[in-house]
Scaffold this active site. Sequence first.
Site, PDB file in Angstrom:
ATOM      1  N   GLU A   1     -53.794 -14.228  60.417  1.00 28.18           N
ATOM      2  CA  GLU A   1     -54.249 -14.994  59.246  1.00 28.18           C
ATOM      3  C   GLU A   1     -55.290 -14.113  58.562  1.00 28.18           C
ATOM      4  O   GLU A   1     -56.483 -14.182  58.871  1.00 28.18           O
ATOM      5  CB  GLU A   1     -54.844 -16.321  59.707  1.00 28.18           C
ATOM      6  CG  GLU A   1     -55.190 -17.245  58.542  1.00 28.18           C
ATOM      7  CD  GLU A   1     -55.864 -18.513  59.024  1.00 28.18           C
ATOM      8  OE1 GLU A   1     -55.421 -19.593  58.644  1.00 28.18           O
ATOM      9  OE2 GLU A   1     -56.845 -18.418  59.787  1.00 28.18           O
TER      10      GLU A   1
ATOM     11  N   GLU B   1     -58.930 -26.323  65.645  1.00 29.39           N
ATOM     12  CA  GLU B   1     -59.436 -24.957  65.436  1.00 29.39           C
ATOM     13  C   GLU B   1     -60.933 -24.958  65.110  1.00 29.39           C
ATOM     14  O   GLU B   1     -61.334 -25.458  64.051  1.00 29.39           O
ATOM     15  CB  GLU B   1     -58.655 -24.314  64.273  1.00 29.39           C
ATOM     16  CG  GLU B   1     -59.114 -22.909  63.945  1.00 29.39           C
ATOM     17  CD  GLU B   1     -58.333 -22.285  62.789  1.00 29.39           C
ATOM     18  OE1 GLU B   1     -57.657 -23.015  62.051  1.00 29.39           O
ATOM     19  OE2 GLU B   1     -58.407 -21.058  62.650  1.00 29.39           O
TER      20      GLU B   1
HETATM   21  C1  LER Z   1     -59.679 -21.428  57.778  1.00 29.45           C
HETATM   22  O1  LER Z   1     -60.673 -20.479  57.705  1.00 29.45           O
HETATM   23  C2  LER Z   1     -58.740 -21.145  58.885  1.00 29.45           C
HETATM   24  O2  LER Z   1     -58.975 -20.307  59.747  1.00 29.45           O
HETATM   25  C3  LER Z   1     -57.517 -21.941  58.919  1.00 29.45           C
HETATM   26  O3  LER Z   1     -56.730 -21.585  60.003  1.00 29.45           O
HETATM   27  C4  LER Z   1     -57.907 -23.408  58.925  1.00 29.45           C
HETATM   28  O4  LER Z   1     -56.986 -24.296  58.443  1.00 29.45           O
HETATM   29 MN    MN Z   2     -57.539 -19.770  61.294  1.00 33.32          MN
END
Ligand code: LER
Ligand code: MN
Length: 265
Positions: free
Chosen positions: A242, A148
């Site tokens: 998220e 990511e």
């Molecule tokens: C952190 O900002 C994030 O986006 C997570 O998915 C990383 O582990």
């Molecule tokens: Mn993330």
Amino acid sequence: MKLAVVVAPPTAGFEAVVRRPLREALSLLQEYGYDGVELSLLDPKVIDRGELRSMLSEYGLELPALSTGLNYLHFGLSLTSPDPAVRKRTVDRLLEFADLAYEFGAAVVIGLIRGRSGGLSRRSALKLLIEELREVCKRASHVKFLLEPLNRYETDLINSVEEALEVLEMVAVENLYLLVDTFHMNIEEPRIEESIKRAGGRIGHVHVADSNRLAPGMGHLDFKSVVSALREVGYDGYLSAEVMVKPDLKTVLEATKRTLAPLLA
Ligand code: LER
Ligand code: MN
């Protein structure tokens, strides 16, 4: 495309996730019509797999991904630590994640756990990272890993899709994919849709948050055009929210669903 939400333990030191006891979170996800849950975990070995399986089936949810970043935030585990003992513990931890992920058909996120160049030069840290990603991916070749890109305020190692694609090419394994997160992309990518098209079939998972990391619909990102770029490259996996739980969880679940579901229909 399907919808999930990232859920972490109530004690998690990361604010862009739903921090609730698992059963309570799963029950709400079912109530609001989500398809899956992404779990952010500390130690995957302590998970009772039978109990997790039965809870997922009780609430009709899939488990598309396991995220690992809490291991960096809580324990300092990092693939690019200058300390070889820490790097070894981090590789072992990722393999433990892979073991759990395999049983549930989930992928393993490599986000914050790659670390930052801190005690090493950026060049040596990147070289180490490439070697370790290759080792982890080869030792768990039956599991999909997700690299990511994160924005510059969280790491100096791999901020953009372009950099991540270069690393993917250098690691040269079949089971390493890209995780694109709209929050980080909004900071780092000149044009989110162009970067999605550039990443194309290497996209293995998507994190969604609006420009301010609130629920989709609560900032200024154009999700219609993001989803249409994803569709254009044939992405058919999860959009996993998220996000920060503000003003409250029900509003977040409702707004995410209201913004994204019509685009996925
Ligand atoms: C952190 O900002 C994030 O986006 C997570 O998915 C990383 O582990
Ligand atoms: Mn993330």
